[in-house]
Write a protein that holds these residues in place. Structure first.
Motif, PDB file in Angstrom:
ATOM      1  N   ILE A   1       0.847  -1.207   0.000  1.00 59.55           N
ATOM      2  CA  ILE A   1       0.000   0.000   0.000  1.00 59.55           C
ATOM      3  C   ILE A   1       0.872   1.243   0.000  1.00 59.55           C
ATOM      4  CG2 ILE A   1      -1.646   1.331   1.391  1.00 59.55           C
ATOM      5  CD1 ILE A   1      -2.827  -1.391   2.284  1.00 59.55           C
ATOM      6  N   ARG A   2       1.897   1.258   0.818  1.00 58.89           N
ATOM      7  CA  ARG A   2       2.797   2.415   0.874  1.00 58.89           C
ATOM      8  C   ARG A   2       3.450   2.650  -0.487  1.00 58.89           C
ATOM      9  NH1 ARG A   2       8.164   1.257   3.503  1.00 58.89           N
ATOM     10  NH2 ARG A   2       8.340   0.352   1.454  1.00 58.89           N
ATOM     11  N   ASP A   3       3.901   1.576  -1.108  1.00 60.18           N
ATOM     12  CA  ASP A   3       4.554   1.720  -2.411  1.00 60.18           C
ATOM     13  C   ASP A   3       3.575   2.232  -3.470  1.00 60.18           C
ATOM     14  OD1 ASP A   3       6.862   0.814  -1.216  1.00 60.18           O
ATOM     15  OD2 ASP A   3       6.690  -1.235  -2.002  1.00 60.18           O
ATOM     16  N   LEU A   4       2.330   1.739  -3.449  1.00 57.58           N
ATOM     17  CA  LEU A   4       1.328   2.216  -4.408  1.00 57.58           C
ATOM     18  C   LEU A   4       1.011   3.688  -4.179  1.00 57.58           C
ATOM     19  CD1 LEU A   4      -1.110  -0.830  -4.553  1.00 57.58           C
ATOM     20  CD2 LEU A   4       0.323   0.046  -6.401  1.00 57.58           C
ATOM     21  N   LEU A   5       0.859   4.084  -2.926  1.00 57.33           N
ATOM     22  CA  LEU A   5       0.601   5.492  -2.631  1.00 57.33           C
ATOM     23  C   LEU A   5       1.763   6.368  -3.081  1.00 57.33           C
ATOM     24  CD1 LEU A   5      -1.060   5.281   0.888  1.00 57.33           C
ATOM     25  CD2 LEU A   5      -2.145   5.971  -1.268  1.00 57.33           C
ATOM     26  N   ALA A   6       2.963   5.904  -2.853  1.00 54.68           N
ATOM     27  CA  ALA A   6       4.132   6.676  -3.280  1.00 54.68           C
ATOM     28  C   ALA A   6       4.178   6.775  -4.797  1.00 54.68           C
ATOM     29  CB  ALA A   6       5.407   6.028  -2.748  1.00 54.68           C
ATOM     30  N   GLN A   7       3.837   5.695  -5.482  1.00 58.90           N
ATOM     31  CA  GLN A   7       3.836   5.696  -6.946  1.00 58.90           C
ATOM     32  C   GLN A   7       2.766   6.653  -7.480  1.00 58.90           C
ATOM     33  OE1 GLN A   7       3.043   1.865  -8.605  1.00 58.90           O
ATOM     34  NE2 GLN A   7       3.527   2.493 -10.684  1.00 58.90           N
ATOM     35  N   ARG A   8       1.594   6.656  -6.890  1.00 55.97           N
ATOM     36  CA  ARG A   8       0.532   7.567  -7.317  1.00 55.97           C
ATOM     37  C   ARG A   8       0.919   9.019  -7.065  1.00 55.97           C
ATOM     38  NH1 ARG A   8      -5.379   5.253  -5.734  1.00 55.97           N
ATOM     39  NH2 ARG A   8      -5.358   3.536  -7.207  1.00 55.97           N
ATOM     40  N   GLY A   9       1.598   9.254  -5.963  1.00 55.96           N
ATOM     41  CA  GLY A   9       2.038  10.609  -5.645  1.00 55.96           C
ATOM     42  C   GLY A   9       3.043  11.110  -6.652  1.00 55.96           C
ATOM     43  N   GLN A  10       3.853  10.235  -7.214  1.00 52.14           N
ATOM     44  CA  GLN A  10       4.856  10.641  -8.190  1.00 52.14           C
ATOM     45  C   GLN A  10       4.247  10.845  -9.567  1.00 52.14           C
ATOM     46  OE1 GLN A  10       7.788   7.536  -8.002  1.00 52.14           O
ATOM     47  NE2 GLN A  10       8.682   8.285  -6.110  1.00 52.14           N
ATOM     48  N   THR A  11       3.254  10.029  -9.921  1.00 51.69           N
ATOM     49  CA  THR A  11       2.668  10.137 -11.253  1.00 51.69           C
ATOM     50  C   THR A  11       1.593  11.201 -11.330  1.00 51.69           C
ATOM     51  OG1 THR A  11       1.047   8.415 -10.760  1.00 51.69           O
ATOM     52  CG2 THR A  11       3.113   7.717 -11.788  1.00 51.69           C
ATOM     53  N   GLY A  12       1.010  11.569 -10.183  1.00 50.74           N
ATOM     54  CA  GLY A  12       0.001  12.623 -10.159  1.00 50.74           C
ATOM     55  C   GLY A  12      -1.345  12.181 -10.672  1.00 50.74           C
TER      56      GLY A  12
ATOM     57  N   THR B   1      -3.917  11.031  -9.043  1.00 49.94           N
ATOM     58  CA  THR B   1      -5.058  11.351  -8.176  1.00 49.94           C
ATOM     59  C   THR B   1      -5.379  12.814  -8.164  1.00 49.94           C
ATOM     60  OG1 THR B   1      -3.647  11.616  -6.257  1.00 49.94           O
ATOM     61  CG2 THR B   1      -4.553   9.413  -6.661  1.00 49.94           C
ATOM     62  N   GLY B   2      -4.449  13.641  -8.567  1.00 47.26           N
ATOM     63  CA  GLY B   2      -4.675  15.048  -8.543  1.00 47.26           C
ATOM     64  C   GLY B   2      -4.463  15.648  -7.180  1.00 47.26           C
ATOM     65  N   VAL B   3      -4.223  14.814  -6.152  1.00 44.02           N
ATOM     66  CA  VAL B   3      -4.002  15.286  -4.788  1.00 44.02           C
ATOM     67  C   VAL B   3      -2.565  14.949  -4.411  1.00 44.02           C
ATOM     68  CG1 VAL B   3      -4.729  15.063  -2.387  1.00 44.02           C
ATOM     69  CG2 VAL B   3      -6.422  14.887  -4.229  1.00 44.02           C
ATOM     70  N   ALA B   4      -1.905  15.899  -3.828  1.00 41.00           N
ATOM     71  CA  ALA B   4      -0.535  15.631  -3.382  1.00 41.00           C
ATOM     72  C   ALA B   4      -0.575  14.684  -2.195  1.00 41.00           C
ATOM     73  CB  ALA B   4       0.174  16.934  -3.011  1.00 41.00           C
ATOM     74  N   THR B   5       0.234  13.653  -2.236  1.00 40.54           N
ATOM     75  CA  THR B   5       0.302  12.690  -1.121  1.00 40.54           C
ATOM     76  C   THR B   5       1.668  12.764  -0.493  1.00 40.54           C
ATOM     77  OG1 THR B   5       1.015  10.914  -2.583  1.00 40.54           O
ATOM     78  CG2 THR B   5      -1.350  11.094  -2.149  1.00 40.54           C
ATOM     79  N   GLU B   6       1.660  12.558   0.809  1.00 45.53           N
ATOM     80  CA  GLU B   6       2.939  12.544   1.513  1.00 45.53           C
ATOM     81  C   GLU B   6       3.592  11.205   1.331  1.00 45.53           C
ATOM     82  OE1 GLU B   6       2.905  13.467   5.593  1.00 45.53           O
ATOM     83  OE2 GLU B   6       1.653  15.244   5.338  1.00 45.53           O
ATOM     84  N   ARG B   7       4.869  11.217   1.365  1.00 49.56           N
ATOM     85  CA  ARG B   7       5.629   9.981   1.287  1.00 49.56           C
ATOM     86  C   ARG B   7       5.626   9.349   2.673  1.00 49.56           C
ATOM     87  NH1 ARG B   7       9.755   9.135  -2.862  1.00 49.56           N
ATOM     88  NH2 ARG B   7       9.763   6.895  -2.787  1.00 49.56           N
ATOM     89  N   LEU B   8       5.191   8.122   2.784  1.00 50.11           N
ATOM     90  CA  LEU B   8       5.072   7.428   4.077  1.00 50.11           C
ATOM     91  C   LEU B   8       6.390   6.856   4.501  1.00 50.11           C
ATOM     92  CD1 LEU B   8       1.720   5.619   3.514  1.00 50.11           C
ATOM     93  CD2 LEU B   8       2.104   7.743   4.702  1.00 50.11           C
TER      94      LEU B   8
END
Length: 144
Positions: A124-135, A137-144
């Motif tokens: 889950i952490r890796d997927l969230l980080a990947q989405r945060g890098q590709t943009g 979701t349109g929402v900035a995500t913090e790196r866990l």
């Protein structure tokens, strides 16, 4: 009767019996060493009294003597016994197991598999980080 014979003839039981006998003999040796060499030195530190290192709870009553020297001697006996067990038995057995694993082509230490929930959280952490890098979701995500 056959089951009992099989149990007794098992290598582990015989090894255990040999270990108990050797341990008893070694304990007697260490106890004699501490009682006859270390204990007099500790008692000498207690002063000129004939009771040794310690104190009387009630003066004139030797039955109330708290023998601190005996406690120190017991600790020394334990430490000597533990050191010999470690250096004579544990350390060589560990080295023998490592050498046997190497001969079989296995790694020195078995790596414990991560618990399933830790693996899932890592994914889950890796997927969230990947989405945060590709943009995506349109929402900035913090790196866990």
């Amino acid at each position: 009767m056959k089951g009992f014979k099989d149990f007794i003839m098992r290598g582990n039981v015989i090894d255990l019996a040999v270990g108990v006998v050797i341990g008893s003999a070694f304990t007697a040796l260490v106890t004699a060493f501490v009682d006859n060499l270390i204990q007099p030195i500790i008692n000498a530190a207690g002063g000129p009294q004939n009771l040794g290192l310690g104190f009387l709870l009630r003066d004139g009553n030797p039955a109330t003597f708290v023998n601190i020297g005996a406690i120190i001697s017991a600790i020394i006996t334990f430490l000597i016994t533990a050191a010999v067990v470690y250096f004579v038995f544990v350390m060589p057995m560990t080295k023998a197991r490592i050498m046997a694993r190497r001969r079989r082509g296995l790694p020195d230490e078995e790596e414990d598999a991560a618990p399933e929930d830790v693996v899932l959280l890592t994914e889950i952490r890796d997927l969230l980080a990947q989405r945060g890098q590709t943009g995506t979701t349109g929402v900035a995500t913090e790196r866990l």
